[in-house]
Design an enzyme around this catalytic site. Structure first.
Site, PDB file in Angstrom:
ATOM      1  N   LYS A  93       0.856  -1.187   0.000  1.00 34.34           N
ATOM      2  CA  LYS A  93       0.000   0.000   0.000  1.00 34.34           C
ATOM      3  C   LYS A  93       0.883   1.224   0.000  1.00 34.34           C
ATOM      4  O   LYS A  93       1.812   1.323   0.803  1.00 34.34           O
ATOM      5  CB  LYS A  93      -0.890   0.001   1.276  1.00 34.34           C
ATOM      6  CG  LYS A  93      -1.816   1.201   1.342  1.00 34.34           C
ATOM      7  CD  LYS A  93      -3.067   0.971   0.525  1.00 34.34           C
ATOM      8  CE  LYS A  93      -3.835   2.238   0.235  1.00 34.34           C
ATOM      9  NZ  LYS A  93      -3.360   2.959  -0.979  1.00 34.34           N
ATOM     10  N   GLN A 114       7.191   3.839   3.967  1.00 38.90           N
ATOM     11  CA  GLN A 114       5.775   3.452   3.978  1.00 38.90           C
ATOM     12  C   GLN A 114       5.548   2.187   4.818  1.00 38.90           C
ATOM     13  O   GLN A 114       4.507   2.041   5.447  1.00 38.90           O
ATOM     14  CB  GLN A 114       5.320   3.235   2.525  1.00 38.90           C
ATOM     15  CG  GLN A 114       3.827   3.339   2.334  1.00 38.90           C
ATOM     16  CD  GLN A 114       3.337   4.782   2.188  1.00 38.90           C
ATOM     17  OE1 GLN A 114       3.948   5.572   1.484  1.00 38.90           O
ATOM     18  NE2 GLN A 114       2.251   5.119   2.842  1.00 38.90           N
ATOM     19  N   LYS A 117       5.327   3.432   8.420  1.00 37.04           N
ATOM     20  CA  LYS A 117       4.185   4.335   8.551  1.00 37.04           C
ATOM     21  C   LYS A 117       2.888   3.531   8.559  1.00 37.04           C
ATOM     22  O   LYS A 117       2.023   3.702   9.414  1.00 37.04           O
ATOM     23  CB  LYS A 117       4.188   5.308   7.364  1.00 37.04           C
ATOM     24  CG  LYS A 117       3.100   6.344   7.403  1.00 37.04           C
ATOM     25  CD  LYS A 117       2.870   7.030   6.059  1.00 37.04           C
ATOM     26  CE  LYS A 117       4.106   7.619   5.451  1.00 37.04           C
ATOM     27  NZ  LYS A 117       3.788   8.542   4.332  1.00 37.04           N
ATOM     28  N   LYS A 129       5.324   1.710  -3.056  1.00 36.63           N
ATOM     29  CA  LYS A 129       5.301   3.073  -3.603  1.00 36.63           C
ATOM     30  C   LYS A 129       5.608   2.984  -5.083  1.00 36.63           C
ATOM     31  O   LYS A 129       6.202   2.016  -5.539  1.00 36.63           O
ATOM     32  CB  LYS A 129       6.382   3.927  -2.925  1.00 36.63           C
ATOM     33  CG  LYS A 129       6.111   5.410  -2.992  1.00 36.63           C
ATOM     34  CD  LYS A 129       5.211   5.837  -1.865  1.00 36.63           C
ATOM     35  CE  LYS A 129       4.816   7.275  -1.962  1.00 36.63           C
ATOM     36  NZ  LYS A 129       4.190   7.730  -0.704  1.00 36.63           N
ATOM     37  N   GLY A 168      -2.575   8.303  -4.329  1.00 41.09           N
ATOM     38  CA  GLY A 168      -1.868   9.490  -4.804  1.00 41.09           C
ATOM     39  C   GLY A 168      -0.637   9.805  -3.988  1.00 41.09           C
ATOM     40  O   GLY A 168      -0.385   9.223  -2.932  1.00 41.09           O
ATOM     41  N   ASP A 169       0.143  10.718  -4.504  1.00 42.46           N
ATOM     42  CA  ASP A 169       1.258  11.347  -3.803  1.00 42.46           C
ATOM     43  C   ASP A 169       1.490  12.644  -4.588  1.00 42.46           C
ATOM     44  O   ASP A 169       0.560  13.113  -5.272  1.00 42.46           O
ATOM     45  CB  ASP A 169       2.497  10.423  -3.795  1.00 42.46           C
ATOM     46  CG  ASP A 169       3.556  10.852  -2.782  1.00 42.46           C
ATOM     47  OD1 ASP A 169       3.404  10.558  -1.592  1.00 42.46           O
ATOM     48  OD2 ASP A 169       4.535  11.521  -3.167  1.00 42.46           O
ATOM     49  N   THR A 212      -4.376  13.683   5.265  1.00 43.65           N
ATOM     50  CA  THR A 212      -2.950  13.822   5.611  1.00 43.65           C
ATOM     51  C   THR A 212      -2.721  15.137   6.365  1.00 43.65           C
ATOM     52  O   THR A 212      -2.051  15.178   7.406  1.00 43.65           O
ATOM     53  CB  THR A 212      -2.055  13.742   4.363  1.00 43.65           C
ATOM     54  OG1 THR A 212      -2.496  12.660   3.555  1.00 43.65           O
ATOM     55  CG2 THR A 212      -0.600  13.544   4.728  1.00 43.65           C
TER      56      THR A 212
HETATM   57  N1  GLU Z   1       1.229   9.088  -0.557  1.00 42.70           N
HETATM   58  C1  GLU Z   1       0.668   9.056   0.757  1.00 42.70           C
HETATM   59  C2  GLU Z   1       1.751   8.720   1.757  1.00 42.70           C
HETATM   60  O1  GLU Z   1       2.874   9.150   1.602  1.00 42.70           O
HETATM   61  C3  GLU Z   1      -0.581   8.194   0.857  1.00 42.70           C
HETATM   62  C4  GLU Z   1      -0.445   6.791   0.402  1.00 42.70           C
HETATM   63  C5  GLU Z   1      -1.760   6.020   0.347  1.00 42.70           C
HETATM   64  O2  GLU Z   1      -2.801   6.577   0.673  1.00 42.70           O
HETATM   65  O3  GLU Z   1      -1.704   4.849  -0.013  1.00 42.70           O
HETATM   66  O4  GLU Z   1       1.528   8.105   2.770  1.00 42.70           O
END
Ligand code: GLU
Length: 449
Positions: A93, A114, A117, A129, A168-169, A212
């Site tokens: 994810k 990630q 996190k 990612k 997204g990012d 976020t």
């Molecule tokens: N890009 C965001 C992050 O850095 C969200 C990633 C997501 O929702 O999967 O955590």
């Protein structure tokens, strides 16, 4: 049996040797590794299982060609990436970033972060990612659509609702997710759990857009509350002006703080009356213009181009770096400290250099590291996945309440892990350890895979 320090150092040496040009990846790894030494002293079986060397090697990386035709009829080629870093606790994810700076080092650093996190959110999601060196700036909607469809035509082979769920990012917002979803659906049929950050009309979650930025402010509230302080009546600077910055600004204002400045890659605007959110949203979400436009509507505001100054020179109580990696240098950190900053909360991924973090910690500034502080976005992505699986939709308040509870529990877990491992108050160490332990337990139970 070697001790924790010897083990971690020897794995880091190998990582350096094997990835010596990937500076951002090595930076992210070093920050985590430094924190984990006492964990390996406490759990020597993880050394025996060589858990760290396995974890730092992505399970899989795919890179692919993304050909597309621009509005002038020229054939363009970009490079696409997906790094599937760890599926120890759930499907991969993590977001997709479209930005000219994207390369393997960037997607690997983001994917590595990630893992921890996502673990911290308490949700069952692994780390991944992806992205491309495509630059959406200045491209027409049609060009973005053609590029995005070509990107998904290849990516769709590797993702799925229980396998890998992108979102997204930077450079990938609602428009891009819509196009990506449309192309996936065309090729595979409707499977709404394959992406998150979707539009509300096709399976998106309320509060995902805000998550976020709101989450970072909720995290700052927790750090301040532990010192019997709060956000109300504080001044703040928020770098960036994308999704994270906009909704951090919104929540800060709602809680009674004054946001003095926001920025983009061209420079920053300072508005002593407080940033006008409506203007900011119109410029960035609707018109996709440069931040200097803000001064047209608010003549008292001042624009400073990047070559002439940094947003971190402004005096404020709270700093929210919400732009991109390595935007707070050691010098910037010293400036913030000498201006009396109380708390720095990372809305972006790895916005502070390792040297900057040391400056904040030595000055006893409250420091909310990205993995913990910006986890609200991916946490609500996991809630979007849950809603999709349950064929249901929760209200804004329901999701916001869950988001708040998740941010509070991340703060509590990070601060108690820091205390347990002898570094009370150090949320960098606490977040790394708390995030790591769950992944380590899962890896250890699953054998050598
Ligand atoms: N890009 C965001 C992050 O850095 C969200 C990633 C997501 O929702 O999967 O955590």
């Amino acid at each position: 049996m070697v001790d924790g320090k010897t083990y971690v150092t020897s794995v880091f040496e190998k990582v350096k040797e094997n990835n010596n040009h990937e500076t951002e990846f090595l930076q992210a790894v070093q920050e985590v590794f430094d924190s984990l030494i006492p964990v390996f002293d406490k759990y020597p079986q993880y050394i025996e299982e060589n858990l760290l060397e396995r974890l730092v090697e992505p399970e899989r990386i795919v890179t692919f060609r993304v050909p597309w035709v621009d509005d002038q009829g020229n054939v363009q080629v970009n490079r696409g990436y997906r790094v599937q870093f760890s599926s120890a606790i759930g499907p991969y994810k993590g977001g997709l970033r479209f930005h000219p700076s994207v390369n393997q080092s960037i997607v690997k650093f983001l994917g590595f972060e990630q893992i921890f996190k996502n673990s911290l959110t308490g949700q069952p999601i692994g780390g991944g990612k992806g992205g491309s060196n495509f630059d959406p700036k200045g491209k027409s909607d049609q060009e973005v659509m053609r590029f995005t469809q070509s990107f998904m035509t290849e990516l769709q082979k590797y993702i799925g609702p229980d396998l890998d769920v992108p979102a997204g990012d930077i450079g990938v917002g609602g428009r891009e997710i819509g196009y990506l979803f449309g192309q996936y659906k065309r090729l595979n049929g409707y499977q709404n759990g394959v992406l998150t950050g979707k539009g509300l009309s096709f399976g998106g979650s309320l509060t995902r857009t805000e998550a976020t930025g709101y989450g970072a402010v909720y995290f700052a509230q927790e750090m301040l509350a532990a010192k019997n302080d709060c956000v109300k009546d504080k001044t703040a600077i928020v770098s960036g002006s994308g999704n994270v910055a906009i909704y951090a600004t919104e929540k800060l204002q709602e809680l009674g703080a004054k946001v003095l400045a926001v920025s983009d890659s061209s420079g920053y605007v300072y508005d002593g009356d407080g940033i006008n959110l409506e203007t900011l949203k119109d410029i960035k979400e609707v018109k996709r213009e440069r931040i200097v436009k803000y001064t047209e509507k608010h003549p008292n505001a001042v624009f400073t181009p990047t070559e002439q100054g940094h947003i971190w020179e402004i005096k404020a109580d709270l700093a929210f770096p919400c732009a991109t990696q390595n935007k707070i240098s050691e010098e910037d950190a010293k400036k913030l400290v000498s201006n009396g900053v109380i708390a720095v909360t990372e809305g972006a991924n790895m916005p502070s250099t390792l040297e900057a973090i040391t400056v904040f910690q030595e000055a006893n500034v409250l420091f909310g590291p990205a993995k913990a502080a910006n986890a609200g976005g991916v946490a609500v992505s996991a809630l979007e996945m849950a809603q999709n699986s349950g064929r249901t939709q929760w209200t804004f308040e329901e999701v916001d309440t869950k988001l708040k509870a998740i941010m509070t529990s991340i703060y509590k877990n990070a601060s108690s892990a820091a205390k347990e491992f002898g570094q009370e108050g150090n949320l960098v160490v606490g977040a790394n350890i708390a995030g790591f332990l769950k992944v380590a337990q899962a890896m250890s139970s699953q054998g050598i895979v």
